[in-house]
Design a protein around this motif. Sequence first.
Motif, short mmCIF file in Angstrom:
data_model
loop_
_atom_site.label_atom_id
_atom_site.label_comp_id
_atom_site.label_asym_id
_atom_site.label_seq_id
_atom_site.Cartn_x
_atom_site.Cartn_y
_atom_site.Cartn_z
N ASN A 244 6.24 -8.18 -2.25
CA ASN A 244 7.55 -7.63 -1.65
C ASN A 244 8.54 -7.26 -2.46
O ASN A 244 9.19 -6.38 -2.11
N GLY A 245 8.84 -8.11 -3.76
CA GLY A 245 9.84 -7.71 -4.35
C GLY A 245 9.83 -6.33 -5.18
O GLY A 245 10.88 -5.45 -5.29
N THR A 246 8.45 -5.99 -5.51
CA THR A 246 8.14 -4.80 -6.21
C THR A 246 8.13 -3.54 -5.13
O THR A 246 8.67 -2.46 -5.56
N LYS A 247 7.84 -3.86 -4.03
CA LYS A 247 8.04 -2.73 -2.91
C LYS A 247 9.38 -2.39 -2.55
O LYS A 247 9.59 -1.41 -2.22
N ALA A 248 10.15 -3.53 -2.40
CA ALA A 248 11.61 -3.23 -2.31
C ALA A 248 12.22 -2.13 -3.33
O ALA A 248 12.95 -1.40 -2.98
N PHE A 249 11.84 -2.54 -4.46
CA PHE A 249 12.23 -1.60 -5.57
C PHE A 249 11.58 -0.20 -5.26
O PHE A 249 12.56 0.50 -5.52
N ILE A 250 10.43 -0.07 -4.98
CA ILE A 250 9.80 1.18 -4.94
C ILE A 250 10.44 2.00 -3.74
O ILE A 250 10.67 3.13 -3.87
N ASP A 251 10.65 1.33 -2.77
CA ASP A 251 11.28 2.02 -1.60
C ASP A 251 12.57 2.63 -1.75
O ASP A 251 12.89 3.92 -1.45
N MET A 252 13.44 1.58 -2.51
CA MET A 252 14.83 2.35 -2.71
C MET A 252 14.82 3.26 -3.83
O MET A 252 15.68 4.30 -3.81
N PHE A 253 14.09 3.02 -4.93
CA PHE A 253 13.80 3.77 -6.02
C PHE A 253 13.47 5.49 -5.55
O PHE A 253 13.84 6.45 -5.96
N ALA A 254 12.56 5.22 -4.63
CA ALA A 254 12.10 6.46 -4.14
C ALA A 254 13.13 7.60 -3.51
O ALA A 254 13.32 8.66 -3.75
N TYR A 255 13.92 6.77 -2.78
CA TYR A 255 15.18 7.49 -2.02
C TYR A 255 16.10 7.86 -3.00
O TYR A 255 16.85 8.96 -2.91
N LEU B 88 2.10 14.86 -7.05
CA LEU B 88 1.93 13.66 -7.62
C LEU B 88 1.97 12.72 -6.26
O LEU B 88 3.04 12.52 -5.92
N LEU B 89 0.76 12.05 -6.34
CA LEU B 89 0.85 11.00 -5.10
C LEU B 89 0.69 9.60 -5.77
O LEU B 89 -0.35 9.33 -6.15
N ALA B 90 1.75 9.06 -6.07
CA ALA B 90 1.69 7.57 -6.73
C ALA B 90 1.44 6.60 -5.67
O ALA B 90 2.31 6.13 -5.31
N ASN B 91 0.12 6.30 -5.71
CA ASN B 91 -0.08 5.32 -4.79
C ASN B 91 -0.76 4.05 -5.20
O ASN B 91 -0.69 2.99 -4.67
N ALA B 92 -1.08 3.84 -6.70
CA ALA B 92 -1.54 2.75 -7.10
C ALA B 92 -0.60 1.37 -7.00
O ALA B 92 0.72 1.56 -7.06
N GLY B 93 -1.54 0.21 -6.75
CA GLY B 93 -0.35 -0.82 -6.41
C GLY B 93 -1.47 -2.08 -6.21
O GLY B 93 -2.40 -2.04 -5.65
N HIS B 94 -0.89 -3.25 -6.53
CA HIS B 94 -1.62 -4.39 -6.21
C HIS B 94 -0.99 -5.31 -5.53
O HIS B 94 0.35 -5.67 -5.67
N GLY B 95 -1.54 -6.24 -4.80
CA GLY B 95 -0.73 -7.41 -4.15
C GLY B 95 -1.43 -8.69 -4.84
O GLY B 95 -2.04 -8.86 -5.62
N LEU B 96 -0.55 -9.79 -4.17
CA LEU B 96 -0.72 -11.08 -4.74
C LEU B 96 -0.29 -12.06 -3.97
O LEU B 96 0.95 -12.05 -3.51
N GLY B 97 -1.35 -12.77 -3.38
CA GLY B 97 -0.72 -13.76 -2.30
C GLY B 97 -0.53 -15.05 -2.82
O GLY B 97 -0.69 -15.51 -3.90
N ARG B 98 -0.25 -16.03 -1.79
CA ARG B 98 0.23 -17.50 -2.32
C ARG B 98 1.43 -17.84 -3.04
O ARG B 98 2.18 -16.86 -3.20
N ALA B 99 2.03 -18.90 -2.71
CA ALA B 99 3.12 -19.37 -3.42
C ALA B 99 3.45 -18.87 -4.86
O ALA B 99 2.38 -19.07 -5.66
N PHE B 100 4.57 -18.40 -4.97
CA PHE B 100 5.03 -18.12 -6.32
C PHE B 100 4.68 -18.86 -7.41
O PHE B 100 4.18 -18.59 -8.40
N LEU B 101 5.08 -20.27 -7.44
CA LEU B 101 4.95 -21.19 -8.39
C LEU B 101 3.44 -21.58 -8.54
O LEU B 101 3.05 -22.35 -9.67
N THR C 11 -8.22 -1.74 4.04
CA THR C 11 -8.38 -1.72 2.76
C THR C 11 -8.91 -2.92 2.10
O THR C 11 -9.02 -3.88 2.43
N ASP C 12 -9.10 -3.02 0.68
CA ASP C 12 -9.60 -4.25 -0.05
C ASP C 12 -8.32 -4.79 -0.42
O ASP C 12 -8.64 -5.70 -1.49
N PHE C 13 -6.96 -4.38 -0.04
CA PHE C 13 -5.84 -5.05 -0.61
C PHE C 13 -5.78 -6.52 -0.45
O PHE C 13 -5.37 -7.52 -1.36
N PHE C 14 -6.30 -6.93 0.67
CA PHE C 14 -6.02 -8.32 1.01
C PHE C 14 -7.14 -9.20 0.20
O PHE C 14 -6.87 -10.48 0.01
#
Length: 278
Positions: free
Chosen positions: A168-179, A99-112, A202-205
């Motif tokens: 970045n918050g979601t990826k912090a979760f995923i990195d730690m979850f994986a380990y 299983l290669l769980a690679n799906a993910g989306h980004g989102l730029g600009r200020a949170f508010l 990629t087309d991420f940005f």
Amino acid sequence: MNTTNNIEATVTPKDRNRAARPLAVVTGASSGIGFELAKRCAAEGFDLVIAADDPRIEEAARSLALVGGTVHAVQVDLATCEGVDRLLAAVKDRPVDALLANAGHGLGRAFLDQEWDEIRHVIDTNVTGTVYLLHQVGREMAGRGHGRILITGSIAGFMPGTYQAVYNGTKAFIDMFAYALRAEVQGRGVTVTCLMPGPTETDFFERADMLDTKVGRAEKDDPADVAENGFKAMMAGESGVVSGWQNKLQAALAKILPETVMAGQHARQAAPGTGDKA
């Protein structure tokens, strides 16, 4: 929020021997790192079930079938449990070897300044849908005593993501979850590997509305190289891999520099309009 029709297609090359081929499930496989991971799996003798919320997933399936094996494509929104269930239904009764769980989306600009529906879709894709998929497939693997899991995290998970805070918050979760998951399944015949790339071509940005940022305009890593690093680490049963020496350096700095310093550095890379500055 993205809405995606459930579309499935299977491509079966007539001149390929399908006997006893293992099965790999790859998400986010319509382009970029996911497509390259799927291509690497096909070259190593895996049949494929690939998924993405992008209609290009069918074109990807046709291309991957030329490499080898059967490719079943599912266009579905993996931010929802229903979408993940649709993907799992496409697997049918075949055991998942990788299983290669690679799906993910980004989102730029200020949170508010971001819209809530877009924020939630990033969280649901990167965290909720990914964790649900890992739970369903991981249980089957552990019960069978065999399986490999590759989770695409990011070096973004090591630092405060100014102007990219949710991602970045979601990826912090995923990195730690994986380990953590790796430690829990130790001795049960299942390996878990975390692939942590940096900015990749990629087309991420574009999808994250970050083409006007410094990082959006900068030279980036080749997705084929990133996928190669991740695939090799998965097959070797390694715990994780940071792809690229510059990203390794940045990850190391993130562990020793104060969070306030890292937040400021990230702002200079990801702030809107910085892409036009020297």
